[in-house]
Design a protein around this motif. Structure first.
Motif, PDB file in Angstrom:
ATOM      1  N   VAL A 244       0.874  -1.174   0.000  1.00 37.44           N
ATOM      2  CA  VAL A 244       0.000   0.000   0.000  1.00 37.44           C
ATOM      3  C   VAL A 244       0.910   1.223   0.000  1.00 37.44           C
ATOM      4  CG1 VAL A 244      -1.804   1.254   1.231  1.00 37.44           C
ATOM      5  CG2 VAL A 244      -1.763  -1.251   1.273  1.00 37.44           C
TER       6      VAL A 244
ATOM      7  N   ASN B  55       2.695   4.000   7.222  1.00 34.28           N
ATOM      8  CA  ASN B  55       3.534   2.803   7.309  1.00 34.28           C
ATOM      9  C   ASN B  55       4.050   2.388   5.937  1.00 34.28           C
ATOM     10  OD1 ASN B  55       0.890   2.257   6.537  1.00 34.28           O
ATOM     11  ND2 ASN B  55       1.068   0.106   7.101  1.00 34.28           N
TER      12      ASN B  55
ATOM     13  N   GLY C 238       2.767  -0.121   3.163  1.00 33.00           N
ATOM     14  CA  GLY C 238       1.991  -1.072   3.956  1.00 33.00           C
ATOM     15  C   GLY C 238       2.086  -2.450   3.322  1.00 33.00           C
ATOM     16  N   THR C 239       2.088  -3.450   4.157  1.00 33.97           N
ATOM     17  CA  THR C 239       2.225  -4.827   3.667  1.00 33.97           C
ATOM     18  C   THR C 239       0.929  -5.589   3.855  1.00 33.97           C
ATOM     19  OG1 THR C 239       4.537  -4.797   4.339  1.00 33.97           O
ATOM     20  CG2 THR C 239       3.559  -6.959   3.909  1.00 33.97           C
ATOM     21  N   VAL C 240       0.365  -6.086   2.760  1.00 32.64           N
ATOM     22  CA  VAL C 240      -0.789  -6.985   2.849  1.00 32.64           C
ATOM     23  C   VAL C 240      -0.270  -8.391   2.574  1.00 32.64           C
ATOM     24  CG1 VAL C 240      -3.056  -7.587   1.922  1.00 32.64           C
ATOM     25  CG2 VAL C 240      -2.388  -5.172   2.144  1.00 32.64           C
ATOM     26  N   ASP C 241      -0.371  -9.238   3.584  1.00 34.88           N
ATOM     27  CA  ASP C 241       0.153 -10.601   3.471  1.00 34.88           C
ATOM     28  C   ASP C 241      -0.749 -11.470   2.601  1.00 34.88           C
ATOM     29  OD1 ASP C 241       2.378 -10.511   5.626  1.00 34.88           O
ATOM     30  OD2 ASP C 241       0.636  -9.714   6.678  1.00 34.88           O
TER      31      ASP C 241
ATOM     32  N   TYR D 130      -3.859 -12.783   4.370  1.00 41.27           N
ATOM     33  CA  TYR D 130      -4.809 -11.829   4.986  1.00 41.27           C
ATOM     34  C   TYR D 130      -6.122 -11.844   4.203  1.00 41.27           C
ATOM     35  CZ  TYR D 130      -6.676  -7.373   6.714  1.00 41.27           C
ATOM     36  OH  TYR D 130      -7.467  -6.397   7.282  1.00 41.27           O
TER      37      TYR D 130
ATOM     38  N   GLU E 172     -10.492  -6.718   5.410  1.00 45.86           N
ATOM     39  CA  GLU E 172     -10.575  -5.533   4.557  1.00 45.86           C
ATOM     40  C   GLU E 172      -9.229  -4.804   4.568  1.00 45.86           C
ATOM     41  OE1 GLU E 172     -13.416  -2.606   5.886  1.00 45.86           O
ATOM     42  OE2 GLU E 172     -13.240  -1.446   4.016  1.00 45.86           O
ATOM     43  N   VAL E 173      -8.737  -4.466   3.396  1.00 47.31           N
ATOM     44  CA  VAL E 173      -7.514  -3.669   3.316  1.00 47.31           C
ATOM     45  C   VAL E 173      -7.807  -2.266   3.821  1.00 47.31           C
ATOM     46  CG1 VAL E 173      -5.812  -2.650   1.748  1.00 47.31           C
ATOM     47  CG2 VAL E 173      -6.593  -5.015   1.396  1.00 47.31           C
ATOM     48  N   LYS E 174      -6.957  -1.786   4.700  1.00 47.54           N
ATOM     49  CA  LYS E 174      -7.114  -0.409   5.202  1.00 47.54           C
ATOM     50  C   LYS E 174      -5.868   0.382   4.836  1.00 47.54           C
ATOM     51  CE  LYS E 174     -10.643  -1.342   8.326  1.00 47.54           C
ATOM     52  NZ  LYS E 174     -11.033  -1.591   9.672  1.00 47.54           N
TER      53      LYS E 174
ATOM     54  N   LEU F 240      -3.459   3.364   6.079  1.00 50.88           N
ATOM     55  CA  LEU F 240      -3.107   4.181   7.242  1.00 50.88           C
ATOM     56  C   LEU F 240      -2.571   5.517   6.741  1.00 50.88           C
ATOM     57  CD1 LEU F 240      -1.398   1.486   9.500  1.00 50.88           C
ATOM     58  CD2 LEU F 240      -3.809   1.951   9.101  1.00 50.88           C
TER      59      LEU F 240
HETATM   60  O1  DUT Z   1      -1.331  -0.806   5.296  1.00 48.70           O
HETATM   61  C1  DUT Z   1      -1.765  -1.901   5.686  1.00 48.70           C
HETATM   62  C2  DUT Z   1      -0.971  -2.814   6.373  1.00 48.70           C
HETATM   63  C3  DUT Z   1      -1.529  -4.014   6.796  1.00 48.70           C
HETATM   64  N1  DUT Z   1      -2.829  -4.313   6.517  1.00 48.70           N
HETATM   65  C4  DUT Z   1      -3.392  -5.606   6.935  1.00 48.70           C
HETATM   66  C5  DUT Z   1      -2.958  -6.693   5.966  1.00 48.70           C
HETATM   67  C6  DUT Z   1      -1.798  -7.338   6.628  1.00 48.70           C
HETATM   68  O2  DUT Z   1      -1.650  -8.667   6.194  1.00 48.70           O
HETATM   69  C7  DUT Z   1      -2.186  -7.216   8.087  1.00 48.70           C
HETATM   70  C8  DUT Z   1      -1.028  -7.180   9.044  1.00 48.70           C
HETATM   71  O3  DUT Z   1      -0.161  -6.144   8.691  1.00 48.70           O
HETATM   72  P1  DUT Z   1       1.274  -5.973   9.395  1.00 48.70           P
HETATM   73  O4  DUT Z   1       1.984  -7.272   9.410  1.00 48.70           O
HETATM   74  O5  DUT Z   1       1.939  -4.823   8.747  1.00 48.70           O
HETATM   75  O6  DUT Z   1       0.829  -5.500  10.849  1.00 48.70           O
HETATM   76  P2  DUT Z   1       1.257  -6.030  12.274  1.00 48.70           P
HETATM   77  O7  DUT Z   1       1.222  -4.861  13.148  1.00 48.70           O
HETATM   78  O8  DUT Z   1       2.531  -6.817  12.183  1.00 48.70           O
HETATM   79  O9  DUT Z   1       0.021  -6.936  12.632  1.00 48.70           O
HETATM   80  P3  DUT Z   1      -0.080  -8.543  12.658  1.00 48.70           P
HETATM   81  O10 DUT Z   1       0.439  -8.938  13.988  1.00 48.70           O
HETATM   82  O11 DUT Z   1      -1.538  -8.820  12.482  1.00 48.70           O
HETATM   83  O12 DUT Z   1       0.750  -9.089  11.517  1.00 48.70           O
HETATM   84  O13 DUT Z   1      -2.894  -5.973   8.194  1.00 48.70           O
HETATM   85  C9  DUT Z   1      -3.618  -3.413   5.817  1.00 48.70           C
HETATM   86  O14 DUT Z   1      -4.783  -3.655   5.547  1.00 48.70           O
HETATM   87  N2  DUT Z   1      -3.064  -2.242   5.426  1.00 48.70           N
END
Ligand code: DUT
Ligand code: MG
Length: 159
Positions: free
Chosen positions: A69, A85, A88-91, A94, A97-99, A101
């Motif tokens: 993102v 961020n 942003g990383t969408v795995d 996942y 819903e994609v958000k 930030l």
């Molecule tokens: O900009 C973003 C970043 C992440 N995500 C969603 C998809 C992603 O697969 C999940 C987890 O993101 P991330 O690994 O960056 O967050 P985390 O803080 O490490 O959370 P988690 O412990 O759930 O992995 O949140 C979004 O929708 N938008």
């Protein structure tokens, strides 16, 4: 322009009644993500405020891929709004819903409206590494130098 790599990505019907995003041009690296606030609602981002903005998009990436993102340069340049961020990383696993930030780094409040393009999504392959523990790492010219270490000799000569 023809795509060099085509990937089928499953997506649910848009969760908030908006059209699915699409690439704006044949050569665009990303498709724009749309602000999917409820009808009639707007969000005001005060300077330095941040928010997780809904996009209505839920995807299932194939294993071995991620979605990034990223900010839109126009929004960043004109209003100081960027992705906090970034990228942003969408795995791949996942399913929510994609958000997006967003943060307002500008000096004035910015109003975000439903339907507005707020960021872009780029899908990319992921390299999964296997960490192999060893006693020593191979030697290189750089060694442990970093963080502005290069060019220092030249600067000393000219300075
Ligand atoms: O900009 C973003 C970043 C992440 N995500 C969603 C998809 C992603 O697969 C999940 C987890 O993101 P991330 O690994 O960056 O967050 P985390 O803080 O490490 O959370 P988690 O412990 O759930 O992995 O949140 C979004 O929708 N938008
Ligand atoms: Mg995580």
């Amino acid at each position: 322009m023809t795509a060099t790599l085509d990937l089928r990505v499953q997506v649910l019907p848009h969760g908030r009644g908006l059209p699915l995003p699409a690439y704006a041009t044949a050569g665009a690296a990303g498709f724009d993500l749309i602000c999917a606030l409820p009808e009639g609602e707007a969000l005001t981002l005060a300077p330095l405020a941040r928010a997780a903005v809904p996009t209505g998009l839920a995807i299932a990436l194939p294993a071995g891929f991620e979605a990034q993102v990223r900010p839109r340069s126009g929004l960043a340049l004109k209003q100081g709004v960027t992705v906090l961020n970034a990228p942003g990383t969408v795995d791949a696993d996942y399913r929510g819903e994609v958000k997006v930030l967003l943060v307002n780094l500008g000096e004035a409040p910015v109003v975000l409206e439903r339907g507005q393009r707020i960021a872009q999504m780029v899908v990319a392959p992921v390299t999964r590494v296997h960490l192999v523990e060893v006693g020593n790492l191979d030697e290189t010219t750089r060694g442990s130098g970093g963080f502005g270490s290069t060019g220092l000799d030249a600067a000393a000569i000219s300075g």
